[in-house]
Design a protein around this motif. Sequence first.
Motif, PDB file in Angstrom:
ATOM      1  N   GLY A 107      47.586  46.701  32.571  1.00 13.69           N
ATOM      2  CA  GLY A 107      48.523  47.767  32.244  1.00 13.69           C
ATOM      3  C   GLY A 107      49.652  47.768  33.267  1.00 13.69           C
ATOM      4  N   ALA A 108      50.423  48.854  33.278  1.00 14.82           N
ATOM      5  CA  ALA A 108      51.616  48.918  34.138  1.00 14.82           C
ATOM      6  C   ALA A 108      51.254  48.793  35.619  1.00 14.82           C
ATOM      7  CB  ALA A 108      52.349  50.223  33.877  1.00 14.82           C
ATOM      8  N   GLU A 109      50.239  49.541  36.029  1.00 12.52           N
ATOM      9  CA  GLU A 109      49.862  49.559  37.452  1.00 12.52           C
ATOM     10  C   GLU A 109      49.319  48.195  37.886  1.00 12.52           C
ATOM     11  OE1 GLU A 109      49.866  51.605  40.951  1.00 12.52           O
ATOM     12  OE2 GLU A 109      50.658  52.234  39.017  1.00 12.52           O
ATOM     13  N   GLU A 110      48.531  47.582  37.003  1.00 12.79           N
ATOM     14  CA  GLU A 110      47.942  46.270  37.308  1.00 12.79           C
ATOM     15  C   GLU A 110      49.044  45.218  37.396  1.00 12.79           C
ATOM     16  OE1 GLU A 110      46.762  48.319  34.852  1.00 12.79           O
ATOM     17  OE2 GLU A 110      44.963  48.982  35.945  1.00 12.79           O
ATOM     18  N   ASP A 111      50.025  45.305  36.493  1.00  9.97           N
ATOM     19  CA  ASP A 111      51.156  44.377  36.496  1.00  9.97           C
ATOM     20  C   ASP A 111      51.945  44.499  37.800  1.00  9.97           C
ATOM     21  OD1 ASP A 111      53.255  42.652  35.186  1.00  9.97           O
ATOM     22  OD2 ASP A 111      54.426  44.495  35.407  1.00  9.97           O
ATOM     23  N   LYS A 112      52.095  45.753  38.267  1.00 13.89           N
ATOM     24  CA  LYS A 112      52.849  46.001  39.495  1.00 13.89           C
ATOM     25  C   LYS A 112      52.121  45.427  40.700  1.00 13.89           C
ATOM     26  CE  LYS A 112      54.151  50.344  39.410  1.00 13.89           C
ATOM     27  NZ  LYS A 112      54.012  51.771  39.834  1.00 13.89           N
ATOM     28  N   ARG A 113      50.779  45.535  40.674  1.00 16.89           N
ATOM     29  CA  ARG A 113      50.012  45.225  41.889  1.00 16.89           C
ATOM     30  C   ARG A 113      49.247  43.907  41.844  1.00 16.89           C
ATOM     31  NH1 ARG A 113      46.925  50.650  42.710  1.00 16.89           N
ATOM     32  NH2 ARG A 113      46.292  49.718  44.667  1.00 16.89           N
ATOM     33  N   GLY A 114      49.168  43.301  40.683  1.00 18.58           N
ATOM     34  CA  GLY A 114      48.537  41.976  40.601  1.00 18.58           C
ATOM     35  C   GLY A 114      47.021  41.999  40.625  1.00 18.58           C
ATOM     36  N   GLU A 115      46.418  43.168  40.410  1.00 17.31           N
ATOM     37  CA  GLU A 115      44.949  43.276  40.425  1.00 17.31           C
ATOM     38  C   GLU A 115      44.491  44.048  39.190  1.00 17.31           C
ATOM     39  OE1 GLU A 115      43.041  44.009  44.079  1.00 17.31           O
ATOM     40  OE2 GLU A 115      41.307  44.993  43.184  1.00 17.31           O
ATOM     41  N   PRO A 116      43.377  43.595  38.558  1.00 16.62           N
ATOM     42  CA  PRO A 116      42.921  44.301  37.362  1.00 16.62           C
ATOM     43  C   PRO A 116      42.318  45.668  37.679  1.00 16.62           C
ATOM     44  CG  PRO A 116      41.383  42.530  37.919  1.00 16.62           C
ATOM     45  CD  PRO A 116      42.544  42.431  38.880  1.00 16.62           C
ATOM     46  N   PHE A 117      42.470  46.568  36.731  1.00 16.08           N
ATOM     47  CA  PHE A 117      41.825  47.873  36.786  1.00 16.08           C
ATOM     48  C   PHE A 117      42.079  48.612  38.104  1.00 16.08           C
ATOM     49  CE2 PHE A 117      39.525  46.031  33.210  1.00 16.08           C
ATOM     50  CZ  PHE A 117      39.500  47.099  32.334  1.00 16.08           C
ATOM     51  N   VAL A 118      43.344  48.882  38.380  1.00 13.33           N
ATOM     52  CA  VAL A 118      43.670  49.681  39.566  1.00 13.33           C
ATOM     53  C   VAL A 118      44.286  51.034  39.197  1.00 13.33           C
ATOM     54  CG1 VAL A 118      43.894  47.799  41.238  1.00 13.33           C
ATOM     55  CG2 VAL A 118      45.865  48.433  39.838  1.00 13.33           C
TER      56      VAL A 118
END
Length: 244
Positions: A107-118
């Motif tokens: 999702g958006a947050e994962e795309d921003k941070r490069g880690e799944p389910f954050v």
Amino acid sequence: MTPDDGRDDLKRSLGATLEFAVGSGGWVVEGASAQSAGQAQEGAQADGTNPPADLPILSSPEGGPLAAIREELGECTRCRLSQGRTHIVFGVGNPDAALLFVGEGPGAEEDKRGEPFVGRAGQLLDRMIAAIGMTRKDVYIANVVKCRPPQNRDPREDEVATCIEFLWKQIDAIRPRAICALGAHAAKSLTGSAEPIGRLRGRVLQARGHNLVATYHPAYLLRHPVAKHHAWEDLKLLLSLVEG
Ligand code: URA
């Protein structure tokens, strides 16, 4: 280990179970305090759980077969999802994990941070993992597609077909004892079954010779906390496969 250590472990595990159960309201377990529900809402911060939202994470596997797969993926442009992504979300966790969780896509947050389910769903996933006595560091977490679909739409068939080969390679490298498919899309991509999640869950399925249990996606559980008791049954089934 002293008998007291054992009791502490049991208390910790029971506490985590209650936190998963009462977090976000809904399935309130008799005797669970309002304080534990509030703590569950705060999100996970302890070692091995979801990091605070302001920390950028760009985890890459260090060495081993997973690093080789990440290298092969490269700065992937094999499908249209690459056009809108900020980061490829490859996967994180223990390269020798006995338990692998697979979601649908970042999702958006994962795309921003490069880690799944954050994001919020990730915080609930952390509590689900804690409920079976583990942390993010014990398991491996990946997605069917590694780039965020625009506006969080479902990944299209050709996007899944292109990307899932890398997930199969990750599964071959990790060789988990059990896979947990989070939601119907992950379950369909891995088992080929298009049955609704309510029919797929609760039993052991097969994914290219691997034991797989499908359960509700944490984002669904946030919206429908009443389904958490089913997810808890699925987690216990997974644990029995991991420990069996
Ligand atoms: N939902 C998913 O399916 N995967 C993620 O990584 C985050 C949310």
